[in-house]
Design a protein around this motif. Structure first.
Motif, PDB file in Angstrom:
ATOM      1  N   SER A  34      -8.157   3.402 -26.447  1.00  0.00           N
ATOM      2  CA  SER A  34      -7.396   2.380 -25.463  1.00  0.00           C
ATOM      3  C   SER A  34      -7.329   3.188 -24.220  1.00  0.00           C
ATOM      4  N   GLY A  35      -7.982   4.298 -23.792  1.00  0.00           N
ATOM      5  CA  GLY A  35      -8.039   4.901 -22.571  1.00  0.00           C
ATOM      6  C   GLY A  35      -9.000   4.047 -21.540  1.00  0.00           C
ATOM      7  N   ARG A  40     -13.766   1.396 -19.176  1.00  0.00           N
ATOM      8  CA  ARG A  40     -14.379   1.325 -18.047  1.00  0.00           C
ATOM      9  C   ARG A  40     -15.848   1.716 -18.151  1.00  0.00           C
ATOM     10  N   ARG A  66      -3.421   5.769 -31.064  1.00  0.00           N
ATOM     11  CA  ARG A  66      -2.460   5.940 -31.945  1.00  0.00           C
ATOM     12  C   ARG A  66      -1.998   4.265 -32.075  1.00  0.00           C
ATOM     13  N   THR A 106      -4.655   5.977 -35.433  1.00  0.00           N
ATOM     14  CA  THR A 106      -3.762   7.186 -36.118  1.00  0.00           C
ATOM     15  C   THR A 106      -3.554   7.965 -34.822  1.00  0.00           C
ATOM     16  N   PHE A 108      -3.449  11.807 -33.272  1.00  0.00           N
ATOM     17  CA  PHE A 108      -4.470  12.738 -33.625  1.00  0.00           C
ATOM     18  C   PHE A 108      -4.173  14.014 -34.617  1.00  0.00           C
ATOM     19  N   PRO A 142      -7.902  16.891 -22.294  1.00  0.00           N
ATOM     20  CA  PRO A 142      -8.138  18.106 -22.908  1.00  0.00           C
ATOM     21  C   PRO A 142      -7.459  18.866 -24.072  1.00  0.00           C
ATOM     22  N   PHE A 145      -9.022  18.461 -27.404  1.00  0.00           N
ATOM     23  CA  PHE A 145     -10.213  18.983 -27.855  1.00  0.00           C
ATOM     24  C   PHE A 145     -10.412  19.593 -29.281  1.00  0.00           C
ATOM     25  N   PHE A 250      -2.578  14.127 -13.939  1.00  0.00           N
ATOM     26  CA  PHE A 250      -3.841  14.880 -14.303  1.00  0.00           C
ATOM     27  C   PHE A 250      -4.360  15.580 -12.922  1.00  0.00           C
ATOM     28  N   TYR A 441     -23.540   7.265 -18.256  1.00  0.00           N
ATOM     29  CA  TYR A 441     -23.042   7.387 -19.609  1.00  0.00           C
ATOM     30  C   TYR A 441     -23.966   7.079 -20.562  1.00  0.00           C
TER      31      TYR A 441
HETATM   32  N1  LIG Z   1     -11.214   7.972 -16.718  1.00  0.00           N
HETATM   33  C1  LIG Z   1     -12.047   8.281 -16.219  1.00  0.00           C
HETATM   34  O1  LIG Z   1     -12.805   7.967 -15.295  1.00  0.00           O
HETATM   35  C2  LIG Z   1     -12.679   9.700 -16.512  1.00  0.00           C
HETATM   36  C3  LIG Z   1     -11.838  10.424 -17.584  1.00  0.00           C
HETATM   37  N2  LIG Z   1     -12.484  11.829 -18.169  1.00  0.00           N
HETATM   38  C4  LIG Z   1     -11.906  12.331 -19.358  1.00  0.00           C
HETATM   39  O2  LIG Z   1     -11.986  11.530 -20.147  1.00  0.00           O
HETATM   40  C5  LIG Z   1     -11.043  11.856 -21.028  1.00  0.00           C
HETATM   41  C6  LIG Z   1     -10.066  10.503 -21.384  1.00  0.00           C
HETATM   42  O3  LIG Z   1      -9.664  10.272 -19.938  1.00  0.00           O
HETATM   43  P1  LIG Z   1      -8.836   8.455 -19.862  1.00  0.00           P
HETATM   44  O4  LIG Z   1      -9.559   7.737 -20.625  1.00  0.00           O
HETATM   45  O5  LIG Z   1      -8.731   8.489 -18.609  1.00  0.00           O
HETATM   46  O6  LIG Z   1      -7.288   8.909 -20.486  1.00  0.00           O
HETATM   47  P2  LIG Z   1      -6.236   7.977 -20.934  1.00  0.00           P
HETATM   48  O7  LIG Z   1      -4.889   8.692 -20.375  1.00  0.00           O
HETATM   49  O8  LIG Z   1      -6.515   6.746 -20.022  1.00  0.00           O
HETATM   50  O9  LIG Z   1      -6.637   7.541 -22.376  1.00  0.00           O
HETATM   51  C7  LIG Z   1      -6.065   8.553 -23.505  1.00  0.00           C
HETATM   52  C8  LIG Z   1      -6.410   8.105 -24.879  1.00  0.00           C
HETATM   53  O10 LIG Z   1      -5.586   9.015 -25.903  1.00  0.00           O
HETATM   54  C9  LIG Z   1      -4.875   8.228 -26.444  1.00  0.00           C
HETATM   55  N3  LIG Z   1      -3.782   9.386 -27.018  1.00  0.00           N
HETATM   56  C10 LIG Z   1      -3.142  10.190 -26.389  1.00  0.00           C
HETATM   57  N4  LIG Z   1      -2.330  10.751 -27.102  1.00  0.00           N
HETATM   58  C11 LIG Z   1      -2.594  10.406 -28.546  1.00  0.00           C
HETATM   59  C12 LIG Z   1      -2.239  10.859 -29.674  1.00  0.00           C
HETATM   60  N5  LIG Z   1      -1.261  11.782 -29.887  1.00  0.00           N
HETATM   61  N6  LIG Z   1      -2.520  10.436 -30.674  1.00  0.00           N
HETATM   62  C13 LIG Z   1      -3.596   9.175 -30.631  1.00  0.00           C
HETATM   63  N7  LIG Z   1      -3.967   8.939 -29.455  1.00  0.00           N
HETATM   64  C14 LIG Z   1      -3.500   9.422 -28.503  1.00  0.00           C
HETATM   65  C15 LIG Z   1      -4.364   7.244 -26.012  1.00  0.00           C
HETATM   66  O11 LIG Z   1      -3.910   6.253 -26.954  1.00  0.00           O
HETATM   67  P3  LIG Z   1      -2.595   5.237 -26.583  1.00  0.00           P
HETATM   68  O12 LIG Z   1      -2.979   4.245 -25.791  1.00  0.00           O
HETATM   69  O13 LIG Z   1      -2.338   4.838 -28.025  1.00  0.00           O
HETATM   70  O14 LIG Z   1      -1.710   6.082 -26.272  1.00  0.00           O
HETATM   71  C16 LIG Z   1      -5.514   6.788 -25.051  1.00  0.00           C
HETATM   72  O15 LIG Z   1      -6.610   6.071 -26.015  1.00  0.00           O
HETATM   73  C17 LIG Z   1      -9.917  12.872 -20.263  1.00  0.00           C
HETATM   74  O16 LIG Z   1     -10.385  14.164 -20.878  1.00  0.00           O
HETATM   75  C18 LIG Z   1     -10.507  12.834 -18.796  1.00  0.00           C
HETATM   76  O17 LIG Z   1     -10.488  14.034 -18.195  1.00  0.00           O
HETATM   77  C19 LIG Z   1     -13.720  12.198 -17.569  1.00  0.00           C
HETATM   78  C20 LIG Z   1     -14.428  11.494 -16.420  1.00  0.00           C
HETATM   79  C21 LIG Z   1     -13.999  10.368 -15.810  1.00  0.00           C
END
Ligand SMILES: NC(=O)C1=CN([C@@H]2O[C@H](COP(=O)(O)OP(=O)(O)OC[C@H]3O[C@@H](n4cnc5c(N)ncnc54)[C@H](OP(=O)(O)O)[C@@H]3O)[C@@H](O)[C@H]2O)C=CC1
Ligand SMILES: O=C1O[C@H](COP(=O)(O)O)[C@@H](O)[C@H](O)[C@H]1O
Length: 510
Positions: A34-35, A40, A66, A106, A108, A142, A145, A250, A441
Motif C-alpha cells: 500500500s506504499g 507509483r 497490514r 498481514t 510483518f 529498512p 528488511f 525519512f 524498475y
Molecule cells: N517512494 C519512493 O519513491 C522510493 C522508496 N524507496 C524505498 O522503498 C521502501 C518503501 O518506500 P515507500 O513505498 O515510500 O514507503 P511507504 O511508507 O509509503 O509504505 C510502507 C508500506 O509498508 C507497510 N507497513 C509498514 N509497517 C507495516 C507493518 N508493521 N506490517 C505490515 N505492513 C507494514 C505499509 O502498509 P500500511 O499502509 O498497511 O501501513 C505500506 O504498505 C523504503 O525502503 C524506501 O526507502 C526507494 C526509492 C524511492
C-alpha cells in the motif's frame, strides 16, 4: 547542431529490444504494497513489461501490507498505472493484467500471517501454474528488511520445492552506515544465499546509466582517451528541483549523502571509472566496480561541502525552506545538498579529480556525467580573440531528463580571421528511439525474475561505498553548521562552488 540519426534498420532496432528475455512462470510478492513506491513505480513497471509481452503467461502479483485492502488494492493499482503512464483504463491488456493482481493482509511480525501467506501462494500456484517460483520484493522501511527475510526463512519460504527458485529484492537504503550495512548483510545472509539477494538501485535500471558501459566498451574510439592522459576532471551531478515530497521523517534520518550520493551517484561513478570487464556477466562487472570503490582514497572532510535549502523560488513558484517542511525539526542539521571531491588511486585515474554532488531544490532537475578533457599541448591559433578558443572539449552524458550525449568542441567561426566558437554534436535518445516511459524498475524487475544480478548491488560493493562515506558522516555530525545556506531554486551553497574554485574549476551543467 543536432545530429541524431539511427544507422540501424527498424527491424534491427526491434530485434534489439530483447523480447526473447521472458522469465519462467512466477509469483511476484510485494511487501509494502500500500506504499508510495508500489503504486507509483512497481506496478506501472510490471505493467510496462506486460505491454511489451515480457511477462510469462503464468504470472501473478501479490501485494502484502497490514490493512485489509483486498477489495480496493487492484483498482487502486490500476488507477496508479493509468495516471502514471498515459494508459487507457479500457486497454484489454490492462484488464487482463489487473485480474492477476492479488492482495494479502498481514502485519510483518505475525507468524500466523506468514503461514497463511505461504498457503495463499501455494493455492495461486495451483490456480495460475506459477510453479512455486517466487520473487519477494521488500518495498518497506529498512527496519523491516532483516525481520521479513528471517520470517520468510522460518516459514520455509526461502527455498523452492522441485527446482523452483526464490529470490528477494531489497530496497534502499541498504543500511545507514558501514556498521549497519554489515549487520544487515550478515542477517540476510543467514537466510539467503548471495545469489538469491537482489539489492536494488533503480539508477542501474536507467537506460542512460547502462549506456555508459555501451558507450565506453561498445565503441572503439572513446576508450583510448578515457584516462588520465586525456581527461582533466570528471563531474557527476544529481540535481533535483523537488523538495522532500512529504517524506520528512525519512529524510531527517537520511539527508542527501545517504539518500542519493552513497548509492545512485557512486553506482554511476563506478560505471564511468571501471576497467573493461572480461564479459558482461554479473561476476565480471561486479569485480570491476568494486575495484573502483576500493581504489578511492579516503576523502578528507575539507574536500566535502554540504548545504540545506532555505525558502526560495522554483519554476517561478515560492517554496518553503527545508526546516519549514512537514515533520522536520525547525533546527534541523540534515543536509539537502552534498558534494565532494574524490581521487581514484589507480593507473587509469591517478591525478584526475572526480567531483560529485546530489541535492534537492536546485534550479532544475538534471542528472549528468561531465567529462572535461585536457587542452591541446599548444595553442597555435594566436589570432583567436574570443575566450571560447581556450575552452576544453567536454563530453556530457545526460542521464535525465532529455537523455542523450553531447560533445562540445571548438569550430572556426566563418570569416577572414581565425576565431573559434564552441559547438556541440548531440545524440538524443528520444530523437533516435522515441520517448520511453521506462522508470528503471522494469528492467531490474525483469532481470531479477531472470536471476540476472549484473545490475544489482552486491555485498562487498555496498560495504565499500559505506566505508568511504561513513567517516564523512561522522565528521559532519561532529560539526554544527549554519543552515540554511542556499536558496531553493539556486545551484547550491557557496561552499560547493569553493570546493572546485580552489582547484581552478567550476561546476558545469549543460
Ligand atoms: N517512494 C519512493 O519513491 C522510493 C522508496 N524507496 C524505498 O522503498 C521502501 C518503501 O518506500 P515507500 O513505498 O515510500 O514507503 P511507504 O511508507 O509509503 O509504505 C510502507 C508500506 O509498508 C507497510 N507497513 C509498514 N509497517 C507495516 C507493518 N508493521 N506490517 C505490515 N505492513 C507494514 C505499509 O502498509 P500500511 O499502509 O498497511 O501501513 C505500506 O504498505 C523504503 O525502503 C524506501 O526507502 C526507494 C526509492 C524511492
Ligand atoms: O532513491 C531516490 O531517488 C529519487 C530520485 O530518483 P529519480 O529516478 O527521480 O532520479 C529521489 O528523489 C529520492 O529522494 C531518493 O530516495
Amino acid at each position: 547542431m543536432s545530429t541524431t540519426e539511427i544507422k540501424t534498420s527498424p527491424e534491427q532496432v526491434e530485434a534489439g529490444k530483447g523480447t526473447e528475455r521472458k522469465p519462467e512462470p512466477c509469483v511476484v510478492v510485494i511487501f509494502g504494497a500500500s506504499g508510495d513506491l508500489t503504486k507509483r513505480k512497481l506496478l506501472p513497471a510490471l505493467y510496462h513489461l506486460e505491454q511489451q509481452s515480457l511477462l510469462p503467461e503464468e504470472f501473478v502479483v501479490v501485494g502484502v501490507a497490514r490493512r485489509d485492502l483486498s477489495k480496493t488494492f487492484a483498482p487502486d493499482m490500476q488507477d496508479g498505472i493509468v495516471k502514471g503512464g498515459g494508459v487507457d483504463e479500457k486497454e484489454e491488456k490492462l484488464s487482463k493484467f489487473i485480474e492477476r493482481v492479488k492482495y494479502f493482509a498481514t502485519e510483518f511480525d505475525n507468524d500466523e500471517g506468514f503461514e497463511k501467506l505461504k498457503a495463499f501462494l501455494a493455492d495461486l500456484d495451483k490456480e495460475f501454474g506459477t510453479k512455486g517460483n517466487r520473487l519477494f520484493y521488500l518495498a518497506v522501511a529498512p527496519e523491516f528488511f532483516a525481520d521479513i527475510t528471517h520470517r520468510l526463512g522460518d516459514h520455509g519460504m526461502t527455498t523452492g520445492e522441485n527446482g523452483a527458485w526464490v529470490r528477494v529484492i531489497i530496497e534502499k537504503p541498504f543500511g545507514t552506515d558501514l556498521e549497519s550495512a554489515k549487520k544487515l548483510n550478515t542477517e540476510i545472509n543467514k537466510v539467503l544465499h548471495e545469489d538469491q539477494i537482489f539489492r536494488i538501485d533503480h539508477y542501474l535500471g536507467k537506460e542512460t546509466v547502462q549506456n555508459i558501459l555501451v558507450f565506453r566498451f561498445g565503441n572503439g574510439i572513446f576508450e583510448p582517451v578515457w584516462n588520465r592522459n586525456y581527461i582533466d576532471s570528471v563531474q557527476i551531478t544529481a540535481a533535483e528541483s523537488i523538495g522532500i515530497e512529504g517524506r520528512g521523517p525519512f529524510y531527517e534520518q537520511a539527508g542527501a549523502l545517504r539518500d542519493v550520493l552513497q548509492n545512485h551517484v557512486m553506482e554511476v561513478l563506478s560505471f564511468v571509472a571501471m576497467e573493461p570487464p572480461d564479459s558482461f556477466e554479473s561476476a565480471a562487472v561486479r569485480v570491476e566496480k568494486l575495484k573502483v570503490w576500493q581504489a578511492i582514497e579516503q576523502i578528507p572532510v575539507e574536500d566535502t561541502a554540504r548545504g540545506q535549502y532555505g525558502p526560495g523560488k522554483v519554476d517561478g513558484q515560492d517554496v518553503i525552506g527545508y526546516r519549514q517542511e512537514d515533520r522536520v525539526n525547525p533546527e534541523s542539521q540534515t543536509e539537502t545538498f552534498a558534494a565532494m571531491k574524490l581521487e581514484i588511486e589507480n593507473w587509469r585515474w591517478a591525478g584526475v579529480p572526480f567531483y560529485i554532488r546530489a541535492a534537492k531544490r536546485l534550479e532544475r532537475r538534471v542528472t549528468e556525467v561531465t567529462i572535461v578533457f585536457k587542452q591541446p599541448p599548444l595553442h597555435i591559433f594566436k589570432s583567436a580573440k574570443n575566450t571560447a578558443s581556450v575552452e576544453p572539449n567536454v563530453l556530457t552524458m545526460r542521464i535525465q531528463p532529455d537523455e542523450g550525449i553531447k560533445l562540445q568542441f571548438g569550430a572556426k567561426i566563418p570569416g577572414p580571421t581565425t576565431n573559434i566558437a564552441q559547438v556541440q554534436m548531440e545524440f538524443s535518445y528520444a530523437d533516435a528511439f522515441g520517448k520511453s516511459s521506462a522508470n528503471g524498475y522494469e528492467r531490474l524487475l525483469l532481470d531479477a525474475m531472470l536471476g540476472d544480478g549484473t545490475l544489482f548491488a552486491e555485498r562487498d560493493g555496498v560495504e565499500a561505498t559505506w566505508a568511504l562515506m561513513t567517516p564523512i558522516l561522522e565528521a559532519w555530525k561532529a560539526q554544527k553548521v549554519n543552515f540554511p545556506n542556499y536558496e531553493a531554486g539556486s545551484w547550491g551553497p557557496k561552499e560547493a562552488d569553493d570546493l572546485l574554485a580552489k582547484d581552478g574549476r567550476a561546476w558545469r551543467v549543460s
